[in-house]
Design an enzyme around this catalytic site. Sequence first.
Site, PDB file in Angstrom:
ATOM      1  N   LYS A  22       0.840  -1.212   0.000  1.00 46.59           N
ATOM      2  CA  LYS A  22       0.000   0.000   0.000  1.00 46.59           C
ATOM      3  C   LYS A  22       0.870   1.255   0.000  1.00 46.59           C
ATOM      4  CE  LYS A  22      -1.732   1.553   4.024  1.00 46.59           C
ATOM      5  NZ  LYS A  22      -1.385   2.971   4.283  1.00 46.59           N
ATOM      6  N   ASN A  23       1.884   1.257   0.851  1.00 48.90           N
ATOM      7  CA  ASN A  23       2.695   2.472   0.995  1.00 48.90           C
ATOM      8  C   ASN A  23       3.602   2.740  -0.199  1.00 48.90           C
ATOM      9  OD1 ASN A  23       1.462   2.848   3.407  1.00 48.90           O
ATOM     10  ND2 ASN A  23       3.245   2.444   4.693  1.00 48.90           N
ATOM     11  N   ARG A  92      -5.149   9.587   4.485  1.00 49.28           N
ATOM     12  CA  ARG A  92      -4.192  10.427   5.207  1.00 49.28           C
ATOM     13  C   ARG A  92      -3.016  10.846   4.335  1.00 49.28           C
ATOM     14  NH1 ARG A  92      -7.589  11.645   9.046  1.00 49.28           N
ATOM     15  NH2 ARG A  92      -8.413   9.786  10.022  1.00 49.28           N
ATOM     16  N   CYS A 116      -4.527  12.948  12.974  1.00 48.97           N
ATOM     17  CA  CYS A 116      -5.068  11.652  12.583  1.00 48.97           C
ATOM     18  C   CYS A 116      -4.967  10.750  13.789  1.00 48.97           C
ATOM     19  CB  CYS A 116      -4.342  11.084  11.386  1.00 48.97           C
ATOM     20  SG  CYS A 116      -2.774  10.337  11.811  1.00 48.97           S
ATOM     21  N   ARG A 121      -0.177  15.144  12.538  1.00 50.46           N
ATOM     22  CA  ARG A 121       0.705  14.727  11.443  1.00 50.46           C
ATOM     23  C   ARG A 121       1.162  15.972  10.701  1.00 50.46           C
ATOM     24  NH1 ARG A 121      -0.788   8.757   9.353  1.00 50.46           N
ATOM     25  NH2 ARG A 121       1.265   8.223   8.596  1.00 50.46           N
ATOM     26  N   PRO A 122       2.147  16.661  11.257  1.00 52.39           N
ATOM     27  CA  PRO A 122       2.554  17.928  10.643  1.00 52.39           C
ATOM     28  C   PRO A 122       3.200  17.718   9.274  1.00 52.39           C
ATOM     29  CG  PRO A 122       3.972  17.365  12.524  1.00 52.39           C
ATOM     30  CD  PRO A 122       2.956  16.277  12.409  1.00 52.39           C
ATOM     31  N   ILE A 123       3.184  18.781   8.482  1.00 48.93           N
ATOM     32  CA  ILE A 123       3.821  18.692   7.155  1.00 48.93           C
ATOM     33  C   ILE A 123       4.845  19.818   6.992  1.00 48.93           C
ATOM     34  CG2 ILE A 123       2.011  17.420   5.923  1.00 48.93           C
ATOM     35  CD1 ILE A 123       1.096  20.229   4.864  1.00 48.93           C
ATOM     36  N   ASP A 124       5.371  20.290   8.128  1.00 53.25           N
ATOM     37  CA  ASP A 124       6.323  21.400   8.078  1.00 53.25           C
ATOM     38  C   ASP A 124       7.538  21.096   7.210  1.00 53.25           C
ATOM     39  OD1 ASP A 124       6.610  19.538  10.250  1.00 53.25           O
ATOM     40  OD2 ASP A 124       8.294  20.700  10.975  1.00 53.25           O
ATOM     41  N   ASP A 308       5.199   0.520  11.934  1.00 52.39           N
ATOM     42  CA  ASP A 308       3.955  -0.109  11.479  1.00 52.39           C
ATOM     43  C   ASP A 308       3.824  -1.565  11.936  1.00 52.39           C
ATOM     44  OD1 ASP A 308       3.184   2.215  10.271  1.00 52.39           O
ATOM     45  OD2 ASP A 308       3.647   1.592   8.229  1.00 52.39           O
ATOM     46  N   ILE A 330       8.507   6.956  16.607  1.00 49.01           N
ATOM     47  CA  ILE A 330       8.130   7.653  15.369  1.00 49.01           C
ATOM     48  C   ILE A 330       6.852   8.475  15.554  1.00 49.01           C
ATOM     49  CG2 ILE A 330       7.687   7.398  12.881  1.00 49.01           C
ATOM     50  CD1 ILE A 330      10.458   6.379  13.641  1.00 49.01           C
ATOM     51  N   ARG A 400      -8.310  -0.455   5.204  1.00 48.73           N
ATOM     52  CA  ARG A 400      -7.419   0.494   4.530  1.00 48.73           C
ATOM     53  C   ARG A 400      -6.097  -0.169   4.137  1.00 48.73           C
ATOM     54  NH1 ARG A 400      -5.734   4.377   8.294  1.00 48.73           N
ATOM     55  NH2 ARG A 400      -4.295   4.785   6.611  1.00 48.73           N
TER      56      ARG A 400
HETATM   57  C1  UD1 Z   1       4.745   6.804   6.284  1.00 51.16           C
HETATM   58  C2  UD1 Z   1       3.887   5.582   6.134  1.00 51.16           C
HETATM   59  C3  UD1 Z   1       3.411   5.096   7.491  1.00 51.16           C
HETATM   60  C4  UD1 Z   1       4.610   4.868   8.401  1.00 51.16           C
HETATM   61  C5  UD1 Z   1       5.506   6.095   8.448  1.00 51.16           C
HETATM   62  C6  UD1 Z   1       6.789   5.870   9.204  1.00 51.16           C
HETATM   63  C7  UD1 Z   1       2.825   5.863   3.981  1.00 51.16           C
HETATM   64  C8  UD1 Z   1       1.569   6.107   3.218  1.00 51.16           C
HETATM   65  N1  UD1 Z   1       2.722   5.913   5.303  1.00 51.16           N
HETATM   66  O1  UD1 Z   1       3.956   7.836   6.861  1.00 51.16           O
HETATM   67  O2  UD1 Z   1       2.698   3.876   7.316  1.00 51.16           O
HETATM   68  O3  UD1 Z   1       4.148   4.593   9.701  1.00 51.16           O
HETATM   69  O4  UD1 Z   1       5.870   6.494   7.105  1.00 51.16           O
HETATM   70  O5  UD1 Z   1       7.497   4.796   8.666  1.00 51.16           O
HETATM   71  O6  UD1 Z   1       3.860   5.587   3.417  1.00 51.16           O
HETATM   72  N2  UD1 Z   1       6.826  14.635  10.648  1.00 51.16           N
HETATM   73  C9  UD1 Z   1       6.935  15.966  10.993  1.00 51.16           C
HETATM   74  N3  UD1 Z   1       6.890  16.904   9.989  1.00 51.16           N
HETATM   75  C10 UD1 Z   1       6.758  16.573   8.679  1.00 51.16           C
HETATM   76  C11 UD1 Z   1       6.656  15.194   8.331  1.00 51.16           C
HETATM   77  C12 UD1 Z   1       6.691  14.256   9.353  1.00 51.16           C
HETATM   78  O7  UD1 Z   1       7.060  16.314  12.158  1.00 51.16           O
HETATM   79  O8  UD1 Z   1       6.748  17.467   7.819  1.00 51.16           O
HETATM   80  C13 UD1 Z   1       6.875  13.612  11.712  1.00 51.16           C
HETATM   81  C14 UD1 Z   1       5.565  12.806  11.826  1.00 51.16           C
HETATM   82  O9  UD1 Z   1       4.623  13.485  12.614  1.00 51.16           O
HETATM   83  C15 UD1 Z   1       6.036  11.536  12.460  1.00 51.16           C
HETATM   84  C16 UD1 Z   1       7.440  11.343  11.867  1.00 51.16           C
HETATM   85  O10 UD1 Z   1       7.823  12.633  11.368  1.00 51.16           O
HETATM   86  O11 UD1 Z   1       6.146  11.688  13.850  1.00 51.16           O
HETATM   87  C17 UD1 Z   1       7.493  10.333  10.726  1.00 51.16           C
HETATM   88  O12 UD1 Z   1       6.582  10.685   9.735  1.00 51.16           O
HETATM   89  P1  UD1 Z   1       6.760  10.285   8.208  1.00 51.16           P
HETATM   90  O13 UD1 Z   1       8.006   9.468   8.033  1.00 51.16           O
HETATM   91  O14 UD1 Z   1       6.602  11.512   7.393  1.00 51.16           O
HETATM   92  O15 UD1 Z   1       5.514   9.323   8.009  1.00 51.16           O
HETATM   93  P2  UD1 Z   1       4.456   9.340   6.831  1.00 51.16           P
HETATM   94  O16 UD1 Z   1       5.119   9.615   5.547  1.00 51.16           O
HETATM   95  O17 UD1 Z   1       3.295  10.182   7.235  1.00 51.16           O
END
Ligand code: UD1
Length: 421
Positions: A22-23, A92, A116, A121-124, A308, A330, A400
Amino acid sequence: MQKFVIRGGRSLSGELRLQGSKNSALPIMAAALLCRDECVLRDCPALTDIYAAARILNFTGCKCTFSDNTAVIDPKEIVRTDIPESLMHEMRSSIIFMGAMLGRTGECVVSVPGGCELGPRPIDMHIAALEKMGVDISSEGGRIVCRIPKRKAHGAKLTLAFPSVGATENIILCAVTADGETVINNAAREPEICDLCGFLRKCGARIQGDGESRITVRGVEELHGCEYTVMPDRIAAATYLSMVAAAKGELILTNACVPETEPFLSVLEQTGCSIYTGKDKIYLRSAARLRAVRERIRTMPHPGFPTDAQAVLMAALTAAEGTSVFEENIFDCRYRHTDALVKMGADIQVLGKVAIVKGVKRLHGASVEATDLRGGAAMVAAALSAEGISEVTGISHIDRGYERIEDAVGALGGDLKRFGE
Ligand code: UD1
């Protein structure tokens, strides 16, 4: 509302072919937006998240059809660059469409993914990196409005504060058709990143270093379409292996990605289960009683132990001999399954990011509610090993990520039935 009714206590044995990841499939579907002609993705898992990604593609004007685990995406015409909030919230990881849409059209409007079930789930990091690549980003009424004044992003030297999977993917997607070279330091090394890059390279992208912490992308004028097979799902592998370890029995997984699953296998092996691997096969024979894992199980970015797989392994260890300790590094809210496991008789204490699991003799059936995907799978694993009948509600979370889980469990001799509309 659908639910699973599970009669536990049966051992599980047999062979399963793993679904596609899926990922991997989700960012690859987004990546198809960057191509000028048709893409055919094989081994796409039939999951609600994948259908949501297909709806997003169709909304933008791409034509995406899905049958027999094959997604056919015709991205020739893009008529919309805004993705409605309702579609963004269905899945998500829809934020991954941001980098792809910017790479294709130079603009997009998306929604903030918001909190979520795993916490905020920040995107900074996504935003800071895209801004460095020349994208103007502003927030208007909860929507993120992105525009590249020159229509084309430019390369940049980037260093991520944390190896975020989603941020690494978004940067790659924006960089493959940008002007010049983009370097990502401290990039995520997850196998799904390599799969995305494998697809993009097949379409003509120039990417080096994926799977390592420094990725270099040299922008090209345009990408063509291709046929691509999505990699197997290493988290589904961890889930089915944990289920059989918990319920006892023997499992042969085929279509497995063995090296990518090793960080999980090396921990599972410490429970006393026998594990043998072939080129694309994993065989497991469960121990008569699992042993607790001596070392602290710390979730880490790949190649560390995957976050995961934390919940499903915990489900198996609830009835192991001795005490296992998990450390979730994480996500903030990734122990929401523990209340359900405790309701089934487990002895788990959560202290911040640590969970202490004291093995009990046996779990018993209970009515529990899944509140997230992997936590829900953990409840199913626990219920299969428990004495008596369990009901799991909230199974839309489980759908999902697991393709026809009732068929997979049924094929192994487990008693799991889906009820409801
Ligand atoms: C992806 C996977 C998810 C997996 C995760 C970690 C997909 C669709 N999902 O999620 O199944 O659990 O990787 O292996 O592939 N963070 C920030 N700022 C940001 C981005 C992330 O603070 O801009 C933080 C997140 O809140 C989290 C950590 O970084 O605590 C890891 O997140 P990230 O690796 O980005 O996970 P996803 O891509 O959302």
